[in-house]
Design a protein around this motif. Structure first.
Motif, PDB file in Angstrom:
ATOM      1  N   SER A  93       0.846  -1.187   0.000  1.00  0.00           N
ATOM      2  CA  SER A  93       0.000   0.000   0.000  1.00  0.00           C
ATOM      3  C   SER A  93       0.884   1.239   0.000  1.00  0.00           C
ATOM      4  O   SER A  93       2.045   1.197   0.396  1.00  0.00           O
ATOM      5  N   THR A 138       1.820   4.612   1.531  1.00  0.00           N
ATOM      6  CA  THR A 138       1.692   5.331   2.794  1.00  0.00           C
ATOM      7  C   THR A 138       2.881   6.262   2.982  1.00  0.00           C
ATOM      8  O   THR A 138       3.810   6.288   2.164  1.00  0.00           O
ATOM      9  N   THR A 182      -3.170   9.031  -8.123  1.00  0.00           N
ATOM     10  CA  THR A 182      -2.633   7.741  -7.682  1.00  0.00           C
ATOM     11  C   THR A 182      -1.249   7.537  -8.263  1.00  0.00           C
ATOM     12  O   THR A 182      -1.008   7.810  -9.446  1.00  0.00           O
TER      13      THR A 182
END
Length: 66
Positions: free
Chosen positions: A5, A7, A57
């Motif tokens: 992910s 982060t 993204t």
């Protein structure tokens, strides 16, 4: 940081890689968050924008031949 992910830990990982000879990302394209073709401070900024500002993204371009 190859955790699966995106982060703030990825920012720390890239800063260590860029400025302190830290380990490179397992897949180099994963460190190239902005898709520019290299891992630079711009990738750190891109991830910060994504995590804290709702920016685009991060891009993970598959290496050629895969």
């Amino acid at each position: 940081d190859n955790s699966g992910s995106v982060t703030i830990s990825d920012v720390t990982f890239l800063v260590a890689h860029i400025f302190s000879s830290g380990p490179a990302p397992v897949c180099a394209s994963e460190g190239d968050a902005d898709g520019s073709g290299g891992i630079t401070i711009a990738d750190v900024t891109y991830i910060i924008s994504y995590v804290f500002g709702g920016g685009p993204t991060p891009v993970c371009v598959a290496p050629v031949g895969l």
